[in-house]
Design a protein around this motif. Sequence first.
Motif, PDB file in Angstrom:
ATOM      1  N   TRP A  38     -32.330 -55.736  -7.695  1.00  0.00           N
ATOM      2  CA  TRP A  38     -31.070 -55.013  -7.608  1.00  0.00           C
ATOM      3  C   TRP A  38     -30.838 -54.421  -6.215  1.00  0.00           C
ATOM      4  O   TRP A  38     -29.698 -54.315  -5.774  1.00  0.00           O
ATOM      5  CB  TRP A  38     -30.999 -53.920  -8.666  1.00  0.00           C
ATOM      6  N   ASN A  40     -31.900 -55.772  -3.372  1.00  0.00           N
ATOM      7  CA  ASN A  40     -31.651 -56.874  -2.437  1.00  0.00           C
ATOM      8  C   ASN A  40     -30.624 -57.866  -2.959  1.00  0.00           C
ATOM      9  O   ASN A  40     -30.669 -59.043  -2.620  1.00  0.00           O
ATOM     10  CB  ASN A  40     -32.964 -57.594  -2.116  1.00  0.00           C
ATOM     11  N   ALA A  42     -27.623 -58.190  -2.104  1.00  0.00           N
ATOM     12  CA  ALA A  42     -26.787 -58.691  -1.005  1.00  0.00           C
ATOM     13  C   ALA A  42     -27.392 -59.914  -0.326  1.00  0.00           C
ATOM     14  O   ALA A  42     -26.679 -60.701   0.294  1.00  0.00           O
ATOM     15  CB  ALA A  42     -26.566 -57.586   0.021  1.00  0.00           C
ATOM     16  N   TYR A  43     -28.704 -60.094  -0.426  1.00  0.00           N
ATOM     17  CA  TYR A  43     -29.327 -61.281   0.174  1.00  0.00           C
ATOM     18  C   TYR A  43     -28.997 -62.541  -0.614  1.00  0.00           C
ATOM     19  O   TYR A  43     -29.014 -63.632  -0.058  1.00  0.00           O
ATOM     20  CB  TYR A  43     -30.844 -61.114   0.256  1.00  0.00           C
ATOM     21  N   ASP A  45     -26.011 -63.063  -2.571  1.00  0.00           N
ATOM     22  CA  ASP A  45     -24.589 -63.329  -2.356  1.00  0.00           C
ATOM     23  C   ASP A  45     -24.015 -62.221  -1.492  1.00  0.00           C
ATOM     24  O   ASP A  45     -24.255 -61.040  -1.745  1.00  0.00           O
ATOM     25  CB  ASP A  45     -23.830 -63.362  -3.692  1.00  0.00           C
ATOM     26  N   LYS A  46     -23.244 -62.603  -0.491  1.00  0.00           N
ATOM     27  CA  LYS A  46     -22.635 -61.595   0.381  1.00  0.00           C
ATOM     28  C   LYS A  46     -21.490 -60.866  -0.325  1.00  0.00           C
ATOM     29  O   LYS A  46     -21.243 -59.708  -0.076  1.00  0.00           O
ATOM     30  CB  LYS A  46     -22.118 -62.238   1.674  1.00  0.00           C
ATOM     31  N   ARG A  47     -20.777 -61.616  -1.203  1.00  0.00           N
ATOM     32  CA  ARG A  47     -19.699 -60.976  -1.942  1.00  0.00           C
ATOM     33  C   ARG A  47     -19.540 -61.646  -3.294  1.00  0.00           C
ATOM     34  O   ARG A  47     -19.895 -62.818  -3.476  1.00  0.00           O
ATOM     35  CB  ARG A  47     -18.391 -60.997  -1.174  1.00  0.00           C
ATOM     36  N   ASP A  62     -17.843 -56.612  -1.967  1.00  0.00           N
ATOM     37  CA  ASP A  62     -18.968 -56.817  -1.051  1.00  0.00           C
ATOM     38  C   ASP A  62     -20.227 -56.279  -1.711  1.00  0.00           C
ATOM     39  O   ASP A  62     -20.277 -55.122  -2.140  1.00  0.00           O
ATOM     40  CB  ASP A  62     -18.719 -56.101   0.280  1.00  0.00           C
ATOM     41  N   THR A  63     -21.249 -57.113  -1.793  1.00  0.00           N
ATOM     42  CA  THR A  63     -22.463 -56.702  -2.499  1.00  0.00           C
ATOM     43  C   THR A  63     -23.321 -55.746  -1.683  1.00  0.00           C
ATOM     44  O   THR A  63     -24.176 -55.073  -2.243  1.00  0.00           O
ATOM     45  CB  THR A  63     -23.311 -57.929  -2.884  1.00  0.00           C
ATOM     46  N   MET A  64     -23.090 -55.657  -0.362  1.00  0.00           N
ATOM     47  CA  MET A  64     -23.899 -54.756   0.453  1.00  0.00           C
ATOM     48  C   MET A  64     -23.670 -53.298   0.036  1.00  0.00           C
ATOM     49  O   MET A  64     -24.607 -52.519  -0.036  1.00  0.00           O
ATOM     50  CB  MET A  64     -23.563 -54.933   1.928  1.00  0.00           C
ATOM     51  N   GLY A  65     -22.459 -52.955  -0.280  1.00  0.00           N
ATOM     52  CA  GLY A  65     -22.151 -51.586  -0.681  1.00  0.00           C
ATOM     53  C   GLY A  65     -22.048 -51.402  -2.185  1.00  0.00           C
ATOM     54  O   GLY A  65     -21.762 -50.307  -2.662  1.00  0.00           O
ATOM     55  N   GLY A  68     -26.429 -49.243  -4.158  1.00  0.00           N
ATOM     56  CA  GLY A  68     -27.216 -48.532  -3.156  1.00  0.00           C
ATOM     57  C   GLY A  68     -28.660 -48.380  -3.618  1.00  0.00           C
ATOM     58  O   GLY A  68     -29.071 -48.891  -4.670  1.00  0.00           O
TER      59      GLY A  68
END
Length: 124
Positions: A38, A40, A42-43, A45-47, A62-65, A68
């Motif tokens: 959970w 990682n 973002a690694y 899929d980017k979105r 966006d999966t980066m944000g 957390g």
Amino acid sequence: MPVRHPWRWAAVAVTAVLIARFVHGPVTNPASVQLLFWFNLAYLDKRLDFGIPFGPGFFHLDTMGLVGAMGAAVLGLALHQAAYAAVRVVPLPMAVTAWYVLLTTVLSVLQHYVERHFSKGATR
């Protein structure tokens, strides 16, 4: 009688501890795997796109944000505890089955002796 191989007990104890540690590792690792997955996300899929598969997307995240560090910890541990809680119900039917087999065996043996006692004059 003297003990011929006193170090054999030490070797057995060390082997038992190593086996216990080997078994303990895979049992406790699913929580770590959940946390790593959970956190990682973002690694992978980017979105995330929501829409028609292989077609246009209606909106995306966006999966980066999205998840957390604290959210990944809460989500991973909650899923791990939910899976663990679902597994803890299984031993109850196994215990009931074991008691059923034990009690019916004892009662069947008791019934055999009672019938043998009361059928002494009967012909077969």
